[in-house]
Enzyme design. Structure first.
Site, PDB file in Angstrom:
ATOM      1  N   ASP A  12       0.886  -1.157   0.000  1.00 23.00           N
ATOM      2  CA  ASP A  12       0.000   0.000   0.000  1.00 23.00           C
ATOM      3  C   ASP A  12       0.936   1.221   0.000  1.00 23.00           C
ATOM      4  OD1 ASP A  12      -2.279   1.666   0.404  1.00 23.00           O
ATOM      5  OD2 ASP A  12      -1.766   1.773   2.540  1.00 23.00           O
ATOM      6  N   LEU A  13       0.424   2.381  -0.373  1.00 23.39           N
ATOM      7  CA  LEU A  13       1.312   3.548  -0.435  1.00 23.39           C
ATOM      8  C   LEU A  13       1.055   4.553   0.707  1.00 23.39           C
ATOM      9  CD1 LEU A  13       2.599   5.362  -3.489  1.00 23.39           C
ATOM     10  CD2 LEU A  13       1.482   6.707  -1.782  1.00 23.39           C
ATOM     11  N   ASP A  14      -0.181   5.105   0.727  1.00 19.87           N
ATOM     12  CA  ASP A  14      -0.485   6.132   1.734  1.00 19.87           C
ATOM     13  C   ASP A  14      -0.435   5.525   3.136  1.00 19.87           C
ATOM     14  OD1 ASP A  14      -1.113   8.269  -0.153  1.00 19.87           O
ATOM     15  OD2 ASP A  14      -2.887   7.101  -0.656  1.00 19.87           O
ATOM     16  N   THR A  20       1.464  10.269   3.704  1.00 18.49           N
ATOM     17  CA  THR A  20       0.457  11.042   2.984  1.00 18.49           C
ATOM     18  C   THR A  20      -0.965  10.833   3.523  1.00 18.49           C
ATOM     19  OG1 THR A  20       0.677   9.248   1.397  1.00 18.49           O
ATOM     20  CG2 THR A  20       1.568  11.389   0.738  1.00 18.49           C
ATOM     21  N   LYS A  48      -9.383   5.385   5.539  1.00 21.46           N
ATOM     22  CA  LYS A  48      -8.077   4.910   5.049  1.00 21.46           C
ATOM     23  C   LYS A  48      -8.250   3.744   4.088  1.00 21.46           C
ATOM     24  CE  LYS A  48      -5.171   6.361   8.862  1.00 21.46           C
ATOM     25  NZ  LYS A  48      -4.540   5.910  10.112  1.00 21.46           N
ATOM     26  N   SER A 119      -2.212   0.444  -4.308  1.00 20.92           N
ATOM     27  CA  SER A 119      -2.791   1.618  -3.669  1.00 20.92           C
ATOM     28  C   SER A 119      -4.096   1.989  -4.359  1.00 20.92           C
ATOM     29  CB  SER A 119      -1.822   2.798  -3.764  1.00 20.92           C
ATOM     30  OG  SER A 119      -2.469   3.999  -3.404  1.00 20.92           O
ATOM     31  N   ALA A 120      -5.088   2.389  -3.564  1.00 18.87           N
ATOM     32  CA  ALA A 120      -6.370   2.840  -4.131  1.00 18.87           C
ATOM     33  C   ALA A 120      -6.237   4.221  -4.764  1.00 18.87           C
ATOM     34  CB  ALA A 120      -7.418   2.879  -3.028  1.00 18.87           C
ATOM     35  N   LYS A 150     -10.719  -1.931  -1.923  1.00 18.94           N
ATOM     36  CA  LYS A 150     -10.504  -2.568  -0.622  1.00 18.94           C
ATOM     37  C   LYS A 150     -11.780  -2.342   0.186  1.00 18.94           C
ATOM     38  CE  LYS A 150      -5.690  -1.064  -0.975  1.00 18.94           C
ATOM     39  NZ  LYS A 150      -4.623  -0.171  -0.492  1.00 18.94           N
ATOM     40  N   GLU A 174       0.030  -3.026   4.763  1.00 19.05           N
ATOM     41  CA  GLU A 174      -1.124  -2.127   4.846  1.00 19.05           C
ATOM     42  C   GLU A 174      -1.210  -1.403   6.180  1.00 19.05           C
ATOM     43  OE1 GLU A 174      -3.753  -0.711   3.759  1.00 19.05           O
ATOM     44  OE2 GLU A 174      -3.905  -1.496   1.726  1.00 19.05           O
ATOM     45  N   ASP A 175      -1.733  -0.174   6.144  1.00 20.03           N
ATOM     46  CA  ASP A 175      -2.005   0.549   7.399  1.00 20.03           C
ATOM     47  C   ASP A 175      -3.512   0.674   7.649  1.00 20.03           C
ATOM     48  OD1 ASP A 175      -2.428   2.384   5.262  1.00 20.03           O
ATOM     49  OD2 ASP A 175      -2.279   4.048   6.680  1.00 20.03           O
TER      50      ASP A 175
HETATM   51  C1  BG6 Z   1      -5.874   5.481  -0.485  1.00 19.95           C
HETATM   52  C2  BG6 Z   1      -5.974   6.375   0.732  1.00 19.95           C
HETATM   53  O1  BG6 Z   1      -4.564   5.038  -0.615  1.00 19.95           O
HETATM   54  O2  BG6 Z   1      -6.241   6.184  -1.669  1.00 19.95           O
HETATM   55  C3  BG6 Z   1      -7.357   7.012   0.797  1.00 19.95           C
HETATM   56  O3  BG6 Z   1      -5.731   5.615   1.897  1.00 19.95           O
HETATM   57  C4  BG6 Z   1      -7.681   7.725  -0.508  1.00 19.95           C
HETATM   58  O4  BG6 Z   1      -7.390   7.922   1.880  1.00 19.95           O
HETATM   59  C5  BG6 Z   1      -7.551   6.718  -1.660  1.00 19.95           C
HETATM   60  O5  BG6 Z   1      -8.996   8.264  -0.479  1.00 19.95           O
HETATM   61  C6  BG6 Z   1      -7.840   7.349  -3.022  1.00 19.95           C
HETATM   62  O6  BG6 Z   1      -6.853   8.306  -3.297  1.00 19.95           O
HETATM   63  P1  BG6 Z   1      -6.907   9.366  -4.475  1.00 19.95           P
HETATM   64  O7  BG6 Z   1      -5.536   9.992  -4.421  1.00 19.95           O
HETATM   65  O8  BG6 Z   1      -7.143   8.623  -5.758  1.00 19.95           O
HETATM   66  O9  BG6 Z   1      -8.004  10.323  -4.167  1.00 19.95           O
HETATM   67 MG    MG Z   2      -2.848   3.268   3.424  1.00 18.31          MG
END
Ligand code: BG6
Ligand code: MG
Length: 220
Positions: A12-14, A20, A48, A119-120, A150, A174-175
């Protein structure tokens, strides 16, 4: 799963690679204020790992406003959130990689493990570039190609496919609680970062503890 089964890692990234998650939180907080929904620590946590539009729906629901906006208005709210978020991440540099992660990525690379990003976030490729980490990864799952976000396992199954690995040879980091559910449902080894992730098979309080050796120790 034994450590020797692991051939690749899906990140996962964020909140795992970069700090972030707090910027997503700040930008969504502004959206919640705008629509008149209460902003709570619980809501922030539940968002998240959740996609942009699903996050907006959750925020509207938290204040009982889910039926007050047309699709076009919702798209506008989501776009405004993203503009705020992009302002907040503009200054990201390799200094914003979370503690221990750069060392861990180098350790994995040296030992020949494959890595991919699950990452989403549609902003993931931009962030990886800013952090100068793009080249560590075989690829990044494009969230636009997903039929479900997810906690559905799809993103982690695709992250394994990118590495040409079976999920049973992959560990996911993952967090978020939605993310841990997704990893477990994909049949991968789940590594949880932070507190409040009871379903994670391996747990670390923060990223600084994530090393190959510490993962091995918890698998024994
Ligand atoms: C996830 C974050 O990685 O990405 C969420 O944990 C975020 O908080 C989601 O809403 C979507 O991100 P983005 O940058 O496409 O709006
Ligand atoms: Mg995350």
């Amino acid at each position: 799963m034994q450590f020797n089964d692991i051939k690749g890692f899906a990140f996962d990234l964020d909140g795992v690679i970069a700090d972030t998650a707090k910027f997503h939180g700040q930008a969504w907080h502004q959206t919640a204020d705008k629509v008149g929904s209460p902003w709570t620590a619980q809501l922030a946590d539940n968002l998240k790992g959740v996609s942009r539009m699903d996050s907006l729906e959750m925020i509207l629901k938290a204040g009982g406003h889910e039926h007050e906006y047309s699709l076009a208005q919702k798209e506008q709210l989501a776009a405004a959130k993203n503009e705020n978020y992009l302002q907040l991440i503009k200054t990201l540099t390799p200094h914003d990689i979370l503690p221990g992660i750069a060392v861990f990525l180098n350790e994995l690379k040296t030992d020949g493990y494959l890595m991919s990003v699950a990452s989403a976030s549609k902003n993931a490729p931009t962030i990886l570039k800013q952090l100068q980490l793009t080249d560590y990864f075989v690829g990044t799952v494009d969230p636009e190609t997903l039929t479900a976000g997810k906690p559905d396992p799809e993103i982690f199954i695709k992250a394994a496919e990118i590495m040409h690995l079976s999920p049973k040879n992959v560990a996911g980091l993952e967090d978020s609680s939605a993310g841990i559910t997704a990893i477990n449902a994909a049949g991968e080894l789940s590594i949880g970062i932070g507190t409040g992730l009871p379903a994670a098979q391996i747990k670390f309080d923060d990223t600084s503890m994530v090393t190959i050796n510490n993962i091995k120790k918890q698998l024994k």
